[in-house]
Design a protein around this motif. Structure first.
Motif, PDB file in Angstrom:
ATOM      1  N   GLY A 170       0.813  -1.213   0.000  1.00 13.18           N
ATOM      2  CA  GLY A 170       0.000   0.000   0.000  1.00 13.18           C
ATOM      3  C   GLY A 170       0.843   1.257   0.000  1.00 13.18           C
ATOM      4  N   ARG A 171       1.893   1.283   0.822  1.00 10.08           N
ATOM      5  CA  ARG A 171       2.752   2.469   0.879  1.00 10.08           C
ATOM      6  C   ARG A 171       3.487   2.683  -0.437  1.00 10.08           C
ATOM      7  N   ALA A 172       3.989   1.602  -1.036  1.00  7.29           N
ATOM      8  CA  ALA A 172       4.735   1.727  -2.278  1.00  7.29           C
ATOM      9  C   ALA A 172       3.862   2.244  -3.414  1.00  7.29           C
ATOM     10  N   ALA A 174       1.021   3.894  -3.127  1.00  9.15           N
ATOM     11  CA  ALA A 174       0.600   5.265  -2.818  1.00  9.15           C
ATOM     12  C   ALA A 174       1.648   6.269  -3.277  1.00  9.15           C
ATOM     13  N   ALA A 175       2.903   5.982  -2.997  1.00 13.20           N
ATOM     14  CA  ALA A 175       3.979   6.898  -3.381  1.00 13.20           C
ATOM     15  C   ALA A 175       4.157   6.958  -4.894  1.00 13.20           C
ATOM     16  N   ALA A 178       0.644   8.873  -6.569  1.00 14.52           N
ATOM     17  CA  ALA A 178      -0.017  10.050  -5.997  1.00 14.52           C
ATOM     18  C   ALA A 178      -0.204  11.148  -7.038  1.00 14.52           C
ATOM     19  N   ARG A 183      -5.135   7.476  -4.742  1.00 11.87           N
ATOM     20  CA  ARG A 183      -4.815   7.363  -3.320  1.00 11.87           C
ATOM     21  C   ARG A 183      -4.902   5.898  -2.896  1.00 11.87           C
ATOM     22  N   ASN A 185      -4.704   3.569   0.678  1.00  8.84           N
ATOM     23  CA  ASN A 185      -4.622   3.484   2.128  1.00  8.84           C
ATOM     24  C   ASN A 185      -4.994   2.085   2.589  1.00  8.84           C
ATOM     25  N   THR A 241      -3.170   9.505   1.945  1.00 10.54           N
ATOM     26  CA  THR A 241      -2.676   8.405   1.116  1.00 10.54           C
ATOM     27  C   THR A 241      -1.430   7.808   1.771  1.00 10.54           C
ATOM     28  N   GLY A 242      -1.253   6.516   1.557  1.00  9.05           N
ATOM     29  CA  GLY A 242      -0.096   5.812   2.101  1.00  9.05           C
ATOM     30  C   GLY A 242      -0.186   5.523   3.582  1.00  9.05           C
TER      31      GLY A 242
END
Length: 254
Positions: A170-172, A174-175, A178, A183, A185, A241-242
């Motif tokens: 999810g974090r990857a 999101a970055a 963006a 978004r 999350n 996001t993220g």
């Protein structure tokens, strides 16, 4: 509590929505004004959920561990002018009775869990992003777990590892997306009583043991998770996001 039609104009695909958390989220999204896509590998469960919701719902068969099935589902929706601008990657498994501490864990159990939970989420998100890149963006919501944050799932090596992987995915994503108005999350439900955890909820001692580790003093219900999902799907979360959003009764505070 209703957020008063906050999802009017949204088309929301929810995987694993034939039952459990996914079903509750799809029903709540419909109440908030979204057109909902009930995606599940179980065609009967998907159809029954869609019929329960009514005209604002459509059932689609999707096996998230099979990329062709995911591709076909998105293609079907696009052809019907129902390309989703909200995707909840919720479907997953927990293999009670075979998931175990690593010294006792069979490779087949590891692979089956990772194939559905992590690879299935990857495939859902991959094709959600591809679709959203052509439609102007949207919101993707993953379903994580406290077991991917702390040692809560120490006896469930495969499940805990798959959920930690989902958090990182999810974090990857999101970055990476963006700037394309996508978004991503992750909602992190705690112990939530659904058909997935019957092995715990039907065992009085096991249920009491896990409930004793929840500061709010009770198990979660699928309805408890819906508010966070509605928030992340709508405009109120336009700057989010993220992130990980815990809905766990305080489990991850311990």
């Amino acid at each position: 509590m209703s957020q008063q039609g906050s999802l009017i104009g949204r088309i929301a695909l929810v995987t694993g929505s034939g039952s459990g958390i996914g079903k509750a989220v799809a029903e709540r999204f419909a109440i908030e004004g979204a057109r909902v896509i009930i995606a599940d590998r179980d065609a009967t469960a998907a159809r029954e959920t869609a019929e329960r919701i009514g005209d604002s719902a459509r059932a689609v068969v999707m096996d998230i561990a099979d990329e062709q099935s995911v591709v076909d589902a998105f293609a079907e929706l696009t052809a019907a002018d129902l390309a989703p601008n909200v995707v909840v990657a919720n479907a997953g498994v927990q293999l009670f009775g075979s998931d175990a501490p690593i010294a006792d864990l069979e490779l087949d159990t590891w692979r089956r869990t990772i194939d559905v939970n992590l690879t299935g989420t990857f495939l859902t998100v991959k094709h959600a992003v591809r679709s959203m890149l052509t439609t102007g963006g949207g919101s993707i919501i993953l379903t994580g777990s406290p077991t991917g944050i702390n040692g809560e799932g120490r006896d469930f090596t495969a499940y805990s590892s798959s959920k930690a992987g989902i958090h990182g995915l999810g974090r990857a994503v999101a970055a990476a997306y963006a700037e394309q108005n996508i978004r991503v999350n992750t909602v992190v439900p705690g112990y939530t009583e659904t058909p997935l955890v019957t092995a715990i909820s039907s065992d009085r001692e096991a249920r009491a043991a896990i409930t004793s580790r929840i500061p709010l003093g009770r198990p979660g219900t699928p309805a408890d998770v819906c508010g966070a999902m509605v928030f992340l799907a709508g405009d109120d979360a336009a700057f989010a996001t993220g992130a990980l959003f815990t809905v766990d009764g305080g489990m991850t505070t311990l």
